[in-house]
Design an enzyme around this catalytic site. Structure first.
Site, PDB file in Angstrom:
ATOM      1  N   ASP A   1       0.826  -1.199   0.000  1.00 53.57           N
ATOM      2  CA  ASP A   1       0.000   0.000   0.000  1.00 53.57           C
ATOM      3  C   ASP A   1       0.869   1.261   0.000  1.00 53.57           C
ATOM      4  OD1 ASP A   1      -2.821   0.981   0.426  1.00 53.57           O
ATOM      5  OD2 ASP A   1      -1.893   1.892   2.188  1.00 53.57           O
TER       6      ASP A   1
ATOM      7  N   GLU B   1      14.333 -15.359   0.717  1.00 52.92           N
ATOM      8  CA  GLU B   1      14.692 -16.426   1.677  1.00 52.92           C
ATOM      9  C   GLU B   1      13.700 -17.576   1.625  1.00 52.92           C
ATOM     10  OE1 GLU B   1      14.588 -14.605   5.521  1.00 52.92           O
ATOM     11  OE2 GLU B   1      16.156 -13.150   4.998  1.00 52.92           O
TER      12      GLU B   1
HETATM   13  C1  GLC Z   1      -4.169   3.041  -0.711  1.00 51.04           C
HETATM   14  C2  GLC Z   1      -5.393   2.163  -0.622  1.00 51.04           C
HETATM   15  C3  GLC Z   1      -6.545   3.021  -0.216  1.00 51.04           C
HETATM   16  C4  GLC Z   1      -6.244   3.607   1.144  1.00 51.04           C
HETATM   17  C5  GLC Z   1      -4.943   4.371   1.121  1.00 51.04           C
HETATM   18  C6  GLC Z   1      -4.450   4.678   2.504  1.00 51.04           C
HETATM   19  O1  GLC Z   1      -4.264   3.975  -1.712  1.00 51.04           O
HETATM   20  O2  GLC Z   1      -5.595   1.508  -1.833  1.00 51.04           O
HETATM   21  O3  GLC Z   1      -7.755   2.315  -0.194  1.00 51.04           O
HETATM   22  O4  GLC Z   1      -7.286   4.471   1.515  1.00 51.04           O
HETATM   23  O5  GLC Z   1      -3.917   3.633   0.517  1.00 51.04           O
HETATM   24  O6  GLC Z   1      -3.966   3.523   3.127  1.00 51.04           O
END
Ligand code: GLC
Length: 521
Positions: A204, A258
């Protein structure tokens, strides 16, 4: 692209946990719900499932605000349920990718709680980005950055002179990745899930972990938020895509290596150029990055061709493998983006066939195989944190729970008769999985056929493609398959060859908003 690792040509299906399948009738999807529907995904013909965050979380951003990275939120089940999901998926021949949220924690994470209880300058605060405010009484944020969800990217700590940075919601404090404790914690988190046998991670906000160290003002700052065309598109973006972030991924690459079985990670990195995106998949970094240029491309043959022509050489230059993404839980569904209604749905199928033609892997988002469109969610039901910060409708419209069967909500999403966490529309009965399974002309039948044919004719067809654009018709030749997609307004000639699959009626010509696969020898 080199190598034959499973992920290089995989079709990955994104499950948005809250909205896929609800096993216990609380109106929110959960892990046992997903496990019970894995045979559906096997039959659809995907290779892997990416599951959005299911960790302990107060759910201010629906799980992207993690309070404990190594436990499952009771809303979604238990660790044993997570293990059962992974093992059942493996039994069915499906890989499992879990979501990792390293840019920020929840404000309920033990580290942030400790930081708030500690004094300024303490080691507890040094795991996050606390700074002194500006102005005589420190009443102004430390810099001019905006949250992706709207409003300032800083929140003041009570009435002290300290503020903390959050590129997203105020309940999602950003970690300080210049602090080695942070890297050490995430190395442990990676190993925790790898030891539980997950096949990979979706990372993310992969472009956000490191900020320019000075935390200086952003120049030429945007006045409104480019929602999910994040700051990467701004000319000056000291909060995104800093060179030091790549060191994090070199360390993660070593950890993943790993483990046996070609474990992988795919970056959510919104960057301003494809070359910057490709940097995340250099041979000693992550394995894939979402191709958001594909999401942003309008319905146009030259536009599609241009993204393909830009993507392929940039990825080849680093030995990377491209990805093709049309929908996810942050953007409007592609059927809606391309105009909605019958036209939008026809174009969406055609664009999907185009994605499935190309070398690399395709990421599908739950419900696109049913031709779902975004739903106009009534203001009182909206839940996206960006709605509360900006008053803009936000992302709830693409997150409405899946319709599985029956003729009224919750359409088999869970037991019981009540509406799920975001209400489903009254007119979804023809779109349920059960209804579409009974109809050979349905979008679901089309996806099943397309994925089966892709395995047979395209998955191992190599990287070479030949593109032609003529009168808003894009033709792509790869191996023995030729795809033609008509983005224009008049019928076009059919490509020569034996028809494998068409996205709509195509007798004697290729109508607008239609694509076809033919086989040539
Ligand atoms: C990313 C995710 C989104 C979230 C953001 C903050 O863009 O896809 O859904 O709100 O990160 O974590």
């Amino acid at each position: 692209m080199s190598g034959r690792e499973w992920w290089r040509q995989a079709v990955v299906y994104q499950v948005y946990v809250r909205s896929f399948a609800d096993s216990d009738g609380d109106g929110v999807g959960d892990l046992p719900g997903i496990t019970s529907r894995l045979p559906y995904l096997r039959d659809l013909g995907v290779d892997a499932v990416w599951v959005t965050p299911f960790y302990r979380s107060p759910q201010h951003d629906h799980g992207y605000d993690v309070a404990d990275y190594t436990d499952v939120d009771p809303l979604f089940g238990t660790l044993a349920d997570a293990d059962a999901l992974v093992s059942r998926a493996h039994d069915l021949g499906l890989k499992v990718i879990v979501d990792l949220v390293p840019n920020h924690t929840s404000h309920e994470h033990a580290w942030f709680q400790a930081a708030m209880a500690a004094r300024p300058g303490s080691p507890e605060r040094a795991r996050y980005l606390f700074r002194t405010g500006r102005g005589a009484d420190a009443g102004e944020p430390p810099n001019n950055w905006l949250s992706v969800f709207g409003g300032p990217a800083w929140t003041r700590v009570g009435d002290t002179d300290q503020w903390h940075l959050h590129l997203f919601d105020s309940t999602q404090p950003d970690l300080d990745w210049r602090n080695p404790e942070v890297a050490a914690m995430f190395a442990d988190v990676l190993r925790f899930w790898l030891d539980r046998d997950v096949d990979g991670f979706r990372v993310d906000v992969a472009h956000g972990l490191l900020k320019e160290e000075s935390l200086r003002d952003q120049r030429g700052q945007r006045t409104e938020v480019d929602h999910f065309e994040m700051g990467g598109l701004a000319e000056d973006a000291p909060m995104w895509d800093q060179p030091e972030v790549h060191e994090v991924y070199r360390q993660w690459h070593r950890i993943l290596a790993e483990y046996a079985g070609d474990r992988m990670a795919v970056a959510e990195a919104w960057t301003s150029t494809v070359e910057a995106n490709a940097a995340y998949v250099r041979p000693d970094e992550l394995h894939q990055a979402f191709n958001f240029d594909w999401v942003l491309a309008p319905w146009s043959a030259p536009a599609f061709a241009e993204v393909i022509e830009r993507t392929l050489p940039a990825m080849a230059a680093v030995g990377g493998t491209p990805t093709w993404v049309l929908s996810n839980h942050d953007v409007q569904r592609h059927a809606t983006r391309y105009g909605g209604g019958a036209v939008g749905r026809a174009r969406a199928r055609a664009a999907t066939l185009l994605s499935l033609t190309l070398p690399g892997s395709a990421y599908l988002y739950q419900g696109e195989e049913l031709g779902l469109e975004d739903v106009e969610v009534a203001p009182e039901h909206r839940q996206d944190p960006s709605w509360f910060r900006t008053g803009q409708p936000g992302r709830d419209g693409c997150r409405v729970p899946m319709p599985w069967s029956g003729d009224r909500p919750p359409y088999g999403f869970g037991p019981g008769t009540g509406q799920p966490w975001i209400p489903q529309p009254d007119d979804w009965a023809p779109l349920t999985v059960a209804a579409q399974e009974a109809d050979p002309a349905s979008t679901l039948a089309f996806y099943r056929r397309a994925l089966a044919l892709r395995r047979e004719w395209l998955r191992d067809a190599g990287d070479d493609v030949t593109l032609t654009v003529l009168d808003d018709v894009l033709t792509v030749r790869r191996g023995q398959v030729t795809l033609a997609v008509n983005c224009g307004s008049r019928a076009a000639p059919l490509p020569a060859g034996e028809t494998l699959l068409a996205t709509g009626p195509a007798d004697g010509g290729l109508p607008p908003d239609t694509a076809i696969w033919v086989r040539t020898s």
